[in-house]
Design a protein around this motif. Structure first.
Motif: not given
Length: 263
Positions: A184-203
């Motif tokens: 959601g747009r309110s969660h942009w610009g905080q590095g959350l997408a990178t943090e989440a995607a990195a966990a998925a890649v590691r998985f």
């Protein structure tokens, strides 16, 4: 008239040869099904058959991604089972989907800015979101990976999704597994997408033994390209998404490249 080859999971009606989407969906599901088997190193001989659960997942996902409204599905609420997979990062919990996630995820899908770079840019309503979540859960059952609901650890709020899926919408890159995200747009610009995607890649690499992971974004979506770069991915192809006619870029990360950065 030949009998239907493919039935759709939880279908109120089957896909018949008279359905406008049938021929295209059948071919796409066949390609995706064989690619999925190849990806897992399984036998690929023979065609898919009516009622094959994995083939059904392929066609459900393809039709959702291609926007075919001729395929209607009705069934139980979002499925949960005992084989739960949960990942935790400093700020996030990545988990399987729940019934109560549908409304907040639909709110994300209703935002034109969020959907600007998704297929043709159309927003989605709650029923489309429900069908999508059902398809994502089905992929977990058939593949052992899928899209996670992303929850904020601090508040329990649903931020969106991240995770792994087979990119049926772009057959030229198959066999492949894609990492994706949508917050959601309110969660942009905080590095959350990178943090989440990195966990998925590691998985994907460490828990599921994948040999490569791709990520696909439309040309012009610089924010997503920056995330892909942060994940260590490199641009390998530019092409056209056949479901919407927009140009896309394909980024890739191999298991060897991933391991080299984690040693």
């Amino acid at each position: 008239m030949r009998p239907p080859l493919i039935t759709v999971i939880n279908a109120a009606e089957t896909v018949t040869p008279e359905s406008p989407a049938y021929a295209k969906a059948e071919l796409a599901a066949q390609d995706a099904f064989l690619a999925m088997r190849t990806l897992r190193g399984e036998e690929t001989a023979g065609a898919i058959s009516d009622g094959d659960a994995e083939a059904e997942v392929c066609v459900v996902q393809y039709c959702d991604e291609a926007g075919f409204e001729t395929l209607t599905r009705q069934g139980p609420s979002v499925i949960q089972n005992d084989r739960m997979v949960t990942l935790e990062t400093p700020r996030l919990i990545l988990r399987r989907w729940r019934e109560e996630d549908i409304a907040p995820m639909a709110a994300v899908h209703a935002d034109p800015e969020v959907m600007r770079w998704i297929r043709d840019g159309s927003v989605r309503d709650e029923q489309q979101t429900r069908r999508g979540i059902q398809a994502w859960e089905s992929e977990w059952e058939s593949q052992g990976f899928g899209l996670f609901a992303v929850e904020l650890r601090s508040t329990g709020e649903l931020a969106g999704f991240t995770g792994l899926s087979v990119p049926h919408f772009l057959p030229e890159v198959l066999p492949a597994v894609e990492v994706g995200w949508r917050l959601g747009r309110s969660h942009w610009g905080q590095g959350l997408a990178t943090e989440a995607a990195a966990a998925a890649v590691r998985f994907g690499f460490e828990e599921r033994g994948l040999e490569r992971i791709v990520s696909i974004t439309q040309v012009g979506n610089d924010a997503s390209e920056r995330i892909m770069t942060k994940l260590g991915m490199r641009l390998v192809r530019e092409t056209v998404n056949p479901t919407c006619g927009r140009r896309v870029r394909v980024f890739e990360l191999s298991s060897d490249q991933y391991l080299a950065t984690t040693r």
